[in-house]
Design a protein around this motif. Structure first.
Motif, short mmCIF file in Angstrom:
data_model
loop_
_atom_site.label_atom_id
_atom_site.label_comp_id
_atom_site.label_asym_id
_atom_site.label_seq_id
_atom_site.Cartn_x
_atom_site.Cartn_y
_atom_site.Cartn_z
N ARG A 462 0.75 -1.51 -0.28
CA ARG A 462 0.18 0.16 0.42
C ARG A 462 1.28 1.17 0.03
O ARG A 462 0.87 2.03 -0.47
CB ARG A 462 -1.25 0.01 0.97
CG ARG A 462 -1.66 1.49 1.07
CD ARG A 462 -2.53 0.97 2.39
NE ARG A 462 -3.53 2.68 2.33
CZ ARG A 462 -3.54 3.59 2.87
NH1 ARG A 462 -2.80 3.29 3.66
NH2 ARG A 462 -4.48 4.34 2.45
N PHE A 463 2.20 0.88 0.82
CA PHE A 463 2.93 2.18 0.84
C PHE A 463 3.22 2.70 -0.34
O PHE A 463 3.97 4.06 -1.03
CB PHE A 463 3.64 2.42 2.27
CG PHE A 463 5.11 3.54 1.99
CD1 PHE A 463 4.75 4.61 2.71
CD2 PHE A 463 6.25 3.10 1.59
CE1 PHE A 463 5.80 4.96 1.89
CE2 PHE A 463 7.29 3.91 0.91
CZ PHE A 463 6.81 5.18 1.45
N SER A 464 3.87 1.68 -1.64
CA SER A 464 4.28 1.58 -1.99
C SER A 464 4.01 2.03 -3.52
O SER A 464 3.80 3.31 -4.27
CB SER A 464 5.16 0.56 -2.75
OG SER A 464 6.52 0.07 -1.76
N ASP A 465 2.27 1.76 -3.56
CA ASP A 465 1.29 2.05 -4.77
C ASP A 465 0.93 3.52 -4.22
O ASP A 465 0.88 4.78 -5.62
CB ASP A 465 0.42 1.42 -4.10
CG ASP A 465 0.29 -0.19 -4.82
OD1 ASP A 465 1.26 -0.97 -5.60
OD2 ASP A 465 -0.32 -0.80 -4.41
N ILE A 466 0.85 4.05 -3.08
CA ILE A 466 0.70 5.48 -2.83
C ILE A 466 2.02 6.15 -3.72
O ILE A 466 1.65 7.26 -3.94
CB ILE A 466 -0.05 5.99 -0.73
CG1 ILE A 466 -0.91 4.79 -0.85
CG2 ILE A 466 0.43 7.37 -0.96
CD1 ILE A 466 -1.35 5.12 -0.16
N TYR A 467 3.18 6.04 -2.84
CA TYR A 467 3.74 6.45 -3.36
C TYR A 467 4.47 6.99 -4.77
O TYR A 467 4.44 8.48 -5.32
CB TYR A 467 5.22 6.35 -2.76
CG TYR A 467 6.60 6.93 -3.09
CD1 TYR A 467 6.70 8.28 -2.28
CD2 TYR A 467 7.41 6.52 -3.73
CE1 TYR A 467 7.88 9.11 -3.78
CE2 TYR A 467 8.91 7.10 -4.10
CZ TYR A 467 9.27 8.77 -3.91
OH TYR A 467 9.57 9.56 -4.66
N GLN A 468 4.06 6.26 -5.51
CA GLN A 468 4.21 5.65 -6.76
C GLN A 468 2.93 6.65 -7.87
O GLN A 468 3.39 7.42 -8.26
CB GLN A 468 4.68 4.25 -6.99
CG GLN A 468 4.77 4.53 -9.20
CD GLN A 468 4.47 3.15 -9.39
OE1 GLN A 468 5.39 2.28 -9.39
NE2 GLN A 468 3.71 3.13 -10.58
N ARG A 469 2.03 6.03 -7.54
CA ARG A 469 0.78 7.44 -7.59
C ARG A 469 0.83 8.52 -7.25
O ARG A 469 0.74 9.19 -8.71
CB ARG A 469 -0.39 6.86 -7.08
CG ARG A 469 -1.88 6.93 -7.66
CD ARG A 469 -3.59 6.59 -7.42
NE ARG A 469 -2.99 5.94 -5.66
CZ ARG A 469 -3.65 5.17 -5.30
NH1 ARG A 469 -2.96 4.01 -5.20
NH2 ARG A 469 -3.33 5.49 -4.01
N MET A 470 1.06 8.76 -6.28
CA MET A 470 1.35 10.20 -5.76
C MET A 470 2.28 10.89 -6.61
O MET A 470 2.45 12.65 -6.71
CB MET A 470 1.89 10.94 -4.93
CG MET A 470 0.00 9.86 -4.01
SD MET A 470 -1.49 10.88 -4.43
CE MET A 470 -1.50 12.38 -4.61
N LEU A 471 3.80 10.50 -6.66
CA LEU A 471 4.70 10.77 -7.36
C LEU A 471 4.55 11.20 -8.97
O LEU A 471 5.07 12.21 -9.30
CB LEU A 471 5.57 10.10 -7.19
CG LEU A 471 7.37 10.58 -7.77
CD1 LEU A 471 8.04 11.97 -7.98
CD2 LEU A 471 7.83 9.11 -8.36
N GLY A 472 4.40 10.55 -9.18
CA GLY A 472 3.24 10.47 -10.74
C GLY A 472 2.92 12.01 -10.24
O GLY A 472 2.76 12.68 -11.80
N LEU A 473 1.30 12.42 -10.45
CA LEU A 473 0.95 13.01 -10.03
C LEU A 473 2.03 14.31 -9.97
O LEU A 473 1.73 15.81 -10.33
CB LEU A 473 -0.42 13.09 -8.79
CG LEU A 473 -1.70 13.98 -8.63
CD1 LEU A 473 -2.23 14.01 -9.98
CD2 LEU A 473 -2.62 13.70 -7.27
N PHE A 474 2.52 14.57 -9.24
CA PHE A 474 3.45 15.37 -8.70
C PHE A 474 3.91 15.37 -10.56
O PHE A 474 4.93 16.61 -10.42
CB PHE A 474 4.74 15.07 -8.05
CG PHE A 474 6.07 16.31 -7.89
CD1 PHE A 474 5.15 17.60 -7.46
CD2 PHE A 474 7.21 15.67 -6.82
CE1 PHE A 474 6.94 18.26 -7.26
CE2 PHE A 474 7.92 17.01 -6.99
CZ PHE A 474 8.03 17.76 -6.66
N LEU A 475 5.05 15.07 -10.61
CA LEU A 475 5.97 14.92 -12.05
C LEU A 475 5.09 15.78 -13.12
O LEU A 475 5.36 16.51 -13.59
CB LEU A 475 6.58 13.57 -12.72
CG LEU A 475 7.13 12.94 -11.22
CD1 LEU A 475 7.75 11.76 -12.14
CD2 LEU A 475 8.50 13.65 -11.42
#
Length: 535
Positions: A462-475
């Motif tokens: 869950r942590f990894s999924d959230i991090y990747q998803r929010m990093l993509g949104l940030f980029l």
């Protein structure tokens, strides 16, 4: 035909027949086919192995070349030696959710190939068999060769080429669950022909790297091809290491004597969770802010759509000039005789104080390490009484002996060479097995020290999924820097609390270590102030 000729022919045929009879296997179980042995009841142990996609028999990696045969040939040789054992190769979904479901239900393959970091978060559940007692004993297949000086004759451990890497994969409980057959590293594949045509040089610093990408973009090309998942994983960890490395003496709370030689100063999930409560990895931590800022600075040089880009194709058609990928990508480029350009490999250069005052002034570290990692699951001891303590089940399981035996057989140099070097992908981790020359650049990178941490493997899915998803949104400018960091604070807070509870972490021990290291932190600029954000 004259009589003497007939007699000579008859004599020759007689000799051939007699020879075949003498060489024919005896009419026992070893001479029977697998189906015959199974039908006769001779097969006592049916072991299932999921070797991962890299060595899956019958597969064609990247759709290139002939189907793989190496592992199947090794399995055939093992079964010939052990007629009571049959090994079934199976393919399971590459999903942690699926693996956890199989492990928790007792239906997982006997041997799996997953990153050992995924094992670390589950070591308290008795889902995996610790391998230490086997690794510290002789490999029987080496012993039978009769040379006591051969690697493996005294300890199986001695067969592994990258000792620090192999032993460094011990879990947080100090035990080893992973057999590392090969090593992997990432690197920047680059279009050497394009570089030479435009007089471009391999960068020595991060600032030169950024300037190089700006220059390539000016030629109408995509400077950097890197999938979002890789940026969330490799990119985060490399840049994190660049700004935290010089303060590790003050924040490395637990030094593992087994792993320290390889994973010097490595921060496990419990340390990350605890440091978060002290303000680290929050908006109050300027180093963590710098990691996010540097990741964002790469975005202008990546494909227009980072979600749908075909990175390999963009590199092969020369639209993308640099492709950050693992050594596995060597194969399709090496095998493509119609590529139309020469390519090379270099590593990301270090960040200097021109980019951030927190730069540690150290070369980029290893972000790869172990490649093909085999673990033995609790399924291998299912021939024992489930009510017994797990260590007793390990001691008494005959089925487990066969599973371990196969891995010992696989690690013989001739067998590892047959599997790992069937195509250029990974670097063999067995003494006496030379890596394929085309992989030399990655082998040199592996000589560096290991990363400070592996964020996407520290907590849970869950942590990894959230991090990747929010990093993509940030980029993609869907959220600003402050919003991204707020999400991460919530993400780390939740994941860290779950880990501490799940692993029953001794927080008082971490607190005592934190206090003991206070002199190491004294006077260090840019340390976060403990605040509500980390609580």
């Amino acid at each position: 035909m004259q009589l003497p000729g007939i007699l000579r022919l008859f004599s020759l045929m007689t000799i051939i027949v007699i020879g075949v009879v003498l060489l024919w296997p005896p009419a026992d179980e070893e001479g029977k086919s697998r189906s015959e042995r199974a039908a006769s009841g001779a097969v006592r142990y049916v072991l299932k192995i999921d070797p991962g996609v890299s060595y899956m028999p019958g597969s064609r990696p990247f759709g290139v070349g002939q189907p793989l045969l190496g592992l199947a040939e090794v399995i055939d040789a093992f079964e010939d030696r052990h007629p009571d054992t049959r090994i079934e190769v199976i393919r399971t979904p590459n999903s942690r959710d699926y693996l956890v479901t199989q492990l928790s239900s007792g239906a997982a393959p006997d041997i799996v190939a997953v990153n050992v970091e995924e094992v670390w978060v589950d070591v308290q559940k008795n889902w995996y068999v610790p391998l230490d007692r086997f690794l510290e004993a002789p490999n029987p297949y080496v012993v039978e060769k009769g040379d006591p000086d051969l690697p493996g004759a005294r300890e199986w451990w001695d067969m592994f080429r990258f000792q620090a890497l192999s032993r460094g994969k011990a879990g947080p409980d100090g035990r080893n669950y992973c057999l590392t057959l090969s090593a992997v590293e990432t690197g920047l594949f680059y279009n050497k022909t394009f570089f030479e045509a435009h007089d471009l040089q391999i960068p020595a610093t991060w600032e030169e790297f950024m300037a190089l990408m700006a220059e390539i973009k000016g030629f109408g090309k995509i400077p950097l091809l890197v999938p979002l998942a890789a940026l969330a994983d490799w990119g985060t960890d490399l840049l994190f290491d660049q700004v935290y490395y010089n303060i590790l003496p003050g924040i490395d709370l637990v030094k593992d004597p087994i792993r320290e030689d390889y994973m010097q100063g490595y921060l496990d999930g419990d340390e990350l969770a605890f440091l978060f409560t002290k303000g680290f990895f929050t908006r109050q931590d300027p180093r963590y802010v710098e990691v996010a800022r540097m990741l964002k600075s790469l975005r202008p040089y990546m494909p227009q759509s980072i979600a749908n880009a075909d990175y390999r194709r963009e590199f092969q058609n020369q639209q993308g000039i640099m492709f950050w990928a693992s050594s596995a990508m060597t194969y399709p480029f090496w095998a493509d005789r119609n590529l139309g350009f020469e390519w090379g490999v270099f590593y990301l250069p270090e960040v200097t104080t021109k980019t951030t005052s927190f730069a540690s002034g150290t070369p980029m570290c290893v972000i790869g390490g172990a490649a093909q990692q085999f673990e033995v699951t609790a399924t291998a001891v299912k021939d024992t009484d489930e009510t017994l303590p797990f260590p007793e089940r390990i001691e008494s399981s005959e089925r487990l002996k066969r599973a371990i035996g196969f891995l010992q057989f696989l690690s013989l140099p001739e067998n590892t060479d047959r599997v790992v070097n069937e195509y250029p992908c990974f670097i063999p981790n067995i003494v006496g097995v030379r890596s394929l020359p085309v992989l030399d650049p990655f082998e040199k990178i592996l000589e560096r020290r290991y990363t400070t941490t592996k964020w996407v493997f520290s907590f849970d899915l869950r942590f990894s999924d959230i991090y990747q998803r929010m990093l993509g949104l940030f980029l993609e400018d869907g959220i600003d820097l402050d919003g991204f960091l707020r999400w991460q604070e919530d993400n780390i807070r939740t994941a860290g609390a779950n880990l501490i509870r799940r692993q029953n972490v001794d927080v008082n021990r971490l607190e005592a270590s934190w206090e003991k290291l206070a002199p190491q932190r004294a006077g260090t600029p840019g340390l976060p102030v403990e605040s509500e954000a980390g609580r």
